[in-house]
Design a protein around this motif. Structure first.
Motif, PDB file in Angstrom:
ATOM      1  N   GLN A   1       0.842  -1.198   0.000  1.00 47.32           N
ATOM      2  CA  GLN A   1       0.000   0.000   0.000  1.00 47.32           C
ATOM      3  C   GLN A   1       0.874   1.243   0.000  1.00 47.32           C
ATOM      4  O   GLN A   1       1.808   1.352   0.779  1.00 47.32           O
ATOM      5  CB  GLN A   1      -0.921  -0.010   1.223  1.00 47.32           C
ATOM      6  CG  GLN A   1      -1.860  -1.201   1.229  1.00 47.32           C
ATOM      7  CD  GLN A   1      -2.808  -1.188   2.422  1.00 47.32           C
ATOM      8  OE1 GLN A   1      -3.586  -0.264   2.612  1.00 47.32           O
ATOM      9  NE2 GLN A   1      -2.723  -2.215   3.233  1.00 47.32           N
ATOM     10  N   GLU A   2       0.490   2.190  -0.858  1.00 42.58           N
ATOM     11  CA  GLU A   2       1.317   3.394  -1.009  1.00 42.58           C
ATOM     12  C   GLU A   2       0.947   4.459   0.014  1.00 42.58           C
ATOM     13  O   GLU A   2      -0.226   4.777   0.225  1.00 42.58           O
ATOM     14  CB  GLU A   2       1.164   3.971  -2.427  1.00 42.58           C
ATOM     15  CG  GLU A   2       2.168   5.098  -2.692  1.00 42.58           C
ATOM     16  CD  GLU A   2       2.152   5.603  -4.133  1.00 42.58           C
ATOM     17  OE1 GLU A   2       1.319   5.124  -4.926  1.00 42.58           O
ATOM     18  OE2 GLU A   2       2.974   6.485  -4.445  1.00 42.58           O
ATOM     19  N   VAL A   3       1.952   5.006   0.634  1.00 45.21           N
ATOM     20  CA  VAL A   3       1.805   6.151   1.537  1.00 45.21           C
ATOM     21  C   VAL A   3       2.843   7.189   1.094  1.00 45.21           C
ATOM     22  O   VAL A   3       3.549   6.992   0.109  1.00 45.21           O
ATOM     23  CB  VAL A   3       2.036   5.744   3.013  1.00 45.21           C
ATOM     24  CG1 VAL A   3       1.014   4.707   3.452  1.00 45.21           C
ATOM     25  CG2 VAL A   3       3.451   5.206   3.218  1.00 45.21           C
ATOM     26  N   HIS A   4       2.913   8.280   1.805  1.00 45.55           N
ATOM     27  CA  HIS A   4       3.912   9.294   1.438  1.00 45.55           C
ATOM     28  C   HIS A   4       4.359  10.037   2.698  1.00 45.55           C
ATOM     29  O   HIS A   4       3.551  10.684   3.354  1.00 45.55           O
ATOM     30  CB  HIS A   4       3.340  10.273   0.415  1.00 45.55           C
ATOM     31  CG  HIS A   4       4.396  11.039  -0.316  1.00 45.55           C
ATOM     32  ND1 HIS A   4       5.006  10.571  -1.460  1.00 45.55           N
ATOM     33  CD2 HIS A   4       4.977  12.226  -0.054  1.00 45.55           C
ATOM     34  CE1 HIS A   4       5.902  11.449  -1.870  1.00 45.55           C
ATOM     35  NE2 HIS A   4       5.904  12.453  -1.039  1.00 45.55           N
ATOM     36  N   PHE A   5       5.637   9.932   2.991  1.00 43.77           N
ATOM     37  CA  PHE A   5       6.182  10.575   4.179  1.00 43.77           C
ATOM     38  C   PHE A   5       6.822  11.911   3.835  1.00 43.77           C
ATOM     39  O   PHE A   5       7.272  12.114   2.701  1.00 43.77           O
ATOM     40  CB  PHE A   5       7.238   9.675   4.821  1.00 43.77           C
ATOM     41  CG  PHE A   5       6.653   8.697   5.786  1.00 43.77           C
ATOM     42  CD1 PHE A   5       6.537   9.029   7.123  1.00 43.77           C
ATOM     43  CD2 PHE A   5       6.185   7.474   5.357  1.00 43.77           C
ATOM     44  CE1 PHE A   5       5.977   8.148   8.016  1.00 43.77           C
ATOM     45  CE2 PHE A   5       5.615   6.589   6.252  1.00 43.77           C
ATOM     46  CZ  PHE A   5       5.508   6.926   7.578  1.00 43.77           C
ATOM     47  N   PRO A   6       6.920  12.784   4.811  1.00 45.07           N
ATOM     48  CA  PRO A   6       7.667  14.024   4.591  1.00 45.07           C
ATOM     49  C   PRO A   6       9.143  13.718   4.361  1.00 45.07           C
ATOM     50  O   PRO A   6       9.642  12.666   4.783  1.00 45.07           O
ATOM     51  CB  PRO A   6       7.494  14.784   5.912  1.00 45.07           C
ATOM     52  CG  PRO A   6       6.426  14.088   6.661  1.00 45.07           C
ATOM     53  CD  PRO A   6       6.368  12.693   6.170  1.00 45.07           C
ATOM     54  N   ALA A   7       9.832  14.629   3.707  1.00 40.56           N
ATOM     55  CA  ALA A   7      11.288  14.546   3.587  1.00 40.56           C
ATOM     56  C   ALA A   7      11.944  15.238   4.775  1.00 40.56           C
ATOM     57  O   ALA A   7      13.024  14.864   5.208  1.00 40.56           O
ATOM     58  CB  ALA A   7      11.749  15.190   2.290  1.00 40.56           C
TER      59      ALA A   7
ATOM     60  N   LEU B   1       4.146  -1.657   3.246  1.00 44.48           N
ATOM     61  CA  LEU B   1       3.884  -0.261   2.868  1.00 44.48           C
ATOM     62  C   LEU B   1       5.016   0.226   1.971  1.00 44.48           C
ATOM     63  O   LEU B   1       6.148  -0.223   2.102  1.00 44.48           O
ATOM     64  CB  LEU B   1       3.821   0.628   4.111  1.00 44.48           C
ATOM     65  CG  LEU B   1       2.725   0.306   5.131  1.00 44.48           C
ATOM     66  CD1 LEU B   1       2.905   1.176   6.369  1.00 44.48           C
ATOM     67  CD2 LEU B   1       1.341   0.512   4.529  1.00 44.48           C
TER      68      LEU B   1
ATOM     69  N   ILE C   1       6.934   6.394  -3.038  1.00 44.64           N
ATOM     70  CA  ILE C   1       7.859   6.857  -4.081  1.00 44.64           C
ATOM     71  C   ILE C   1       8.101   8.313  -3.733  1.00 44.64           C
ATOM     72  O   ILE C   1       7.186   9.129  -3.805  1.00 44.64           O
ATOM     73  CB  ILE C   1       7.260   6.687  -5.489  1.00 44.64           C
ATOM     74  CG1 ILE C   1       7.046   5.193  -5.766  1.00 44.64           C
ATOM     75  CG2 ILE C   1       8.179   7.310  -6.550  1.00 44.64           C
ATOM     76  CD1 ILE C   1       6.369   4.887  -7.088  1.00 44.64           C
TER      77      ILE C   1
END
Lengths: 599, 599
Positions: free
Chosen positions: A65-71, A130, A133
């Motif tokens: 499952q795709e998530v997106h974290f801060p840099a 998880l 990209i």
């Protein structure tokens, strides 16, 4: 082309040494913003998004499952796992307006661990995979080769979560299979190499390396299929040798013999024998400095056969997460027992008269001394005698000196035996496309990620970490798919599928070219149409070749005879077709090409 | 739902005050990683990507070309335009391992300007419009309301390049039209407000504000259609007044009258008149401190009618890029002529005995004194006499004192006259969704972006800058599309289109629900299927309501009678349909809903 934001360059940029870097810049795909930091121009961005999409589709197909974290992340989680320190100067660190410490994330193990801890609490929630990209940051000492080693780059990173080791094995295998599918779809050759896990910790680890002479990773392979990162090649411990015939050690004057070559020459003068002495009979003691994450700088001596060189990258892998460098004169000054050119094992390591071992096993008073595993117990050596102009002969390991252990330190050579006994190793270079790790329970333990099992007992979760260098893939593609004239993209990642060229001056040529381009667009293909009115056919062909769109349609002089030309960029093949059949013929070609790429 | 990486919360998170923030966290769309920095969970990421895609489609439709810049950028270009300094503490700054200065870009005018300079050289290359959808960084002093004011956020920023002013006007209008399409497609109410351009420089500038009580921007609108950001409202200069009847100024003892209220009371005691003195007859002199980008801190006095308050945001807009704050006791100590509670214009500004004006017009020796435009030349005031316990009466502007100029300083009130003369203004609050600027030639001049015109003459390019807060849009959507039970997404941005619920215990219920979910998926819709076996119907309904998927399909007790229920989340409507017709009926509903959203 008259509107497209692109300017092609005929000359290679001064800072570009490898073909992919040269061509991606010359063809207007990327542009340097700072060392190791690139801007994506329209064509480059299109390729990047297509590569991302292939990676995404295969990740989704596994159920990840795709998530997106801060840099931009706070220091605390990385402090807890010690990576705030371990990453050393590779980490971009900054402070916010309240003087709180932040970092630009080089990888996200901590954050994924904490997120799962935050949301999940039961074994029933697992297994879980998880991914994201996302843009990552590493302050590389030597950013190089364009997208190959950058400081801001796009990665796919995935993380698996399981209760049992078998679950981790299964998810690891799923990712491994998925990576094979991804690189196959991308048309990129790869070798799966056993790898050290380096600063990541954990147990099993493999790299997907794309073999290419310009790669910066060295790996080995054997006929058996064995392949490993050079850092991961293990050397079996040489078997004990009977030393009962070896005469007692003898110290001799060996003036001006501070190199292996001079030492061998002197040995053959002083003690000639039937089989002349060679470098392999000498024990070379190399001094290195280890920078430990806690800031300690340790001076270490490594003993290796004199015919071998020390490979600092392999040493570094062996002492990871510490970093290694050649010892400086300042390092040596602190250890007067190390006599440059004449260092020997009898005054260092366990044999040092200054050696003190505490109750808890802590060593002090002398530097540690580690041996290459090729040095057999019972073997006899010519080596330094710890005094100016003196070496010792017939010094036997286990009889006359001891070591603190072994270390994988020497460089791997073509023809070295494979660790699996399958014969000689072949050395090669490659670009690291992906890396999969079994992290185990290190991060979960550090950050307190547990779930309750069937019996209500808290169990530490076991994790895997799986990365793909998404922007780096473009470099590997460009390395693979180019010729002397320019790029030649596979159709499934090309920024467009057809490049229509109007070459000539008549209005009919431009009208026909525009109509054909429109028809191809209407048929669902992405088309670049070179409509520039005052640009010569020669320049248009050169740009077509440089940009690397897989299929060309040339509307030019032949139009007077009712024909146009269909070209294939990769092969250079060209065929004349009647203008009325151009679109249908080309559509067939395009469909066949797409089908060949599994699209 | 048994696999989906989501955990819904029944309670609002402690740090969340506005509904969008509460619901996006409770429904498992986003998660806080640090103040103003959020992680996107699977559902949130899906919405974000759909919003991005709508923005991208509309940008592409205008002919704008997508590129992608790094977030990590070197200092130099921002130094050249002075924004390295101007951004003050809002800029995240850092150093790399070689001690070079870098920043995390809050916006990219410099980089786009330099890129175009790098690639283009002729007027024939223009007009050009470039854009990116990219992660931006601002170290906000007060990150708030979840995605509304973050420190890491997603923006679409576009930049236009033209030779002629008319070209800029045309591209500005194209973007303005495109923004209207985008916000219409997103179903977000918006008001286009005239805006100050603040630190961006340039001339024309408009904001797209989404009206909502929880917005942090104040704007005004009039019946005529006039709308403006509160900072951009201009006040006409009050017309000169004949002061020939006004008696000479007179200083009176006014003990303990340091506030407007006490001063008015004292005035009515000392000099009673038919129409009693009011706050509007007093001139309030407010001391503020201006932090200039070059580090200078200036103390400034602003004179406003006593019935008006100073709005520091408006002052700040007027002195941008400098920042404003209330003067501190330390500021006042440096200016003994400012007697707190009794400050008056006769000892400050041009009337100060200490005022020195250099040949080049530089002022020193006394603070500057600026007046609200409502203060008419010739008007008479009660104001401070620059001495403890003393005020001056009948002090006439232009007769007894002067000012250094005017400033838009007082707060705008409901009912204030519209600058276009169209009647009273209505005050409202909003979220800034987008902002379009005519930058003009400022950046191109600073960074040397010129093109050659028809005559081979170098012409400085004129630019526009056009931003949309992409991640912020999610907050505006959640503010608009929710009720007491949870979120209720429009179908074109919802993370899924259908939420299938299996509510009951029989195997048939789960088998049927799974089959219907599979059929809907096969029909091309995105489906969330709540397959959790041990979760009650009540909890499943609550999660359905919280998550806000627009259409529900409930397979439960009715199945015994051969029916299932189709629900609409936004209206709460429900209809029983025979199980055999469920998919076809729902597909009709979904298609109608999509069509209503122009999809």
């Amino acid at each position: 082309m008259s509107k497209l934001f692109v300017r092609t360059l005929r000359e290679n940029p001064a800072d570009a040494e490898v073909p992919s870097h040269q061509l991606l810049v010359r063809a207007g795909y990327i542009r340097r913003a700072a060392p190791g930091i690139y801007t994506w121009l329209p064509l480059g961005l299109k390729v990047l998004r297509k590569v991302e999409q292939i990676v995404r589709e295969e990740m989704d197909a596994t159920g990840a499952q795709e998530v997106h974290f801060p840099a931009l992340l706070p220091r605390e989680p990385y402090e807890q796992t010690n990576r705030w320190t371990e990453y050393g100067p590779n980490l971009f660190r900054l402070k916010d307006r309240r003087e709180n410490d932040y970092l630009l994330a080089p990888t996200h193990e901590e954050m994924f661990t904490l997120l799962v801890k935050d949301l999940y609490s039961s074994y029933k929630d697992l297994p879980l995979m998880l991914y994201q990209i996302q843009t990552k940051y590493r302050d590389e000492a030597r950013p190089r080769a364009g997208l190959i080693r950058g400081r801001e780059f796009v990665m796919k990173d995935a993380y698996s979560f399981d209760v049992e080791d078998a679950g981790l094995d299964a998810q690891y295998q799923t990712m491994r299979d998925s990576y094979e599918k991804i690189f196959n779809r991308l048309g990129l050759e790869y070798v799966i190499c056993s790898a050290m896990s380096g600063a990541m910790g954990g147990s099993r680890s493999e790299e997907f390396l794309h073999p290419t002479a310009i790669g910066e990773d060295t790996f080995v392979r054997a006929a058996s299929g064995y392949a490993a990162n050079a850092e991961a090649v293990t050397t079996p411990q040489a078997q004990d040798i009977d030393h009962s015939d070896v005469p007692p050690a003898e110290i001799l004057d060996t003036p001006d013999s501070t190199t292996i070559d001079t030492l061998v020459a002197v040995a053959n003068q002083l003690r000639p024998r039937d089989e002349p002495w060679g470098a392999k009979d000498t024990l070379k003691n190399v001094v290195v400095a280890i920078n430990h994450p806690d800031g300690e700088r340790e001076v270490l001596v490594i003993g290796v056969p004199g015919d071998r060189d020390v490979d600092l990258k392999r040493v570094e892998a062996a002492v990871s997460p510490a970093e290694v460098e050649v010892a400086t004169p300042e390092d040596l000054e602190k250890h007067p027992e190390l006599v440059p050119g004449y260092i020997g094992p009898t005054a260092i390591g366990p044999n040092s008269p200054n050696r003190v071992t505490d109750e808890d096993g802590t060593i002090s008073g002398s530097v540690r001394y580690l041996l290459d595993p090729r040095v057999a117990r019972g073997s006899a050596w010519i080596t330094g005698a710890n005094a100016e102009q003196k070496h010792v002969f017939n010094l036997v390991y286990g009889r006359d000196f001891e070591a603190d252990g072994t270390i994988e330190a020497v460089e791997i050579r073509d023809g070295d035996p494979a660790p699996d006994g399958s014969g000689p190793l072949e050395l090669a270079r490659g670009i690291e496309l992906g890396h999969i790790f079994q992290l185990g329970r290190k991060y979960a333990e550090n950050l307190g990620l547990t779930v309750l099992d069937e019996n209500g007992k808290a169990r530490v979760v076991t994790m895997g970490s799986y990365g793909i260098g998404v922007s780096r893939i473009l470099a590997a593609l460009a390395e693979t798919y180019h010729d002397d004239l320019g790029l030649a993209w596979p159709i499934n990642v090309a920024p467009a599928q057809v490049h229509v060229l109007a070459t000539g001056k008549g209005a009919e040529i431009f009208e026909t070219a525009e109509r054909l381009a429109a028809e191809l667009t209407a048929a669902g293909f992405e088309v670049i149409y070179d409509d520039r009115p005052k640009v010569s056919a020669g320049v248009k062909f050169k740009d077509y070749e440089l940009l690397g769109i897989p299929h060309g349609l040339v509307v030019g002089r032949g139009l007077a005879d009712g024909t146009v030309e269909i070209r294939t960029r990769a092969t250079g093949e060209a065929q004349e077709v009647p203008v009325g059949e151009a679109v249908s013929t080309l559509v067939d070609v395009l469909r066949a090409d797409l089908a060949a790429h599994g699209e």
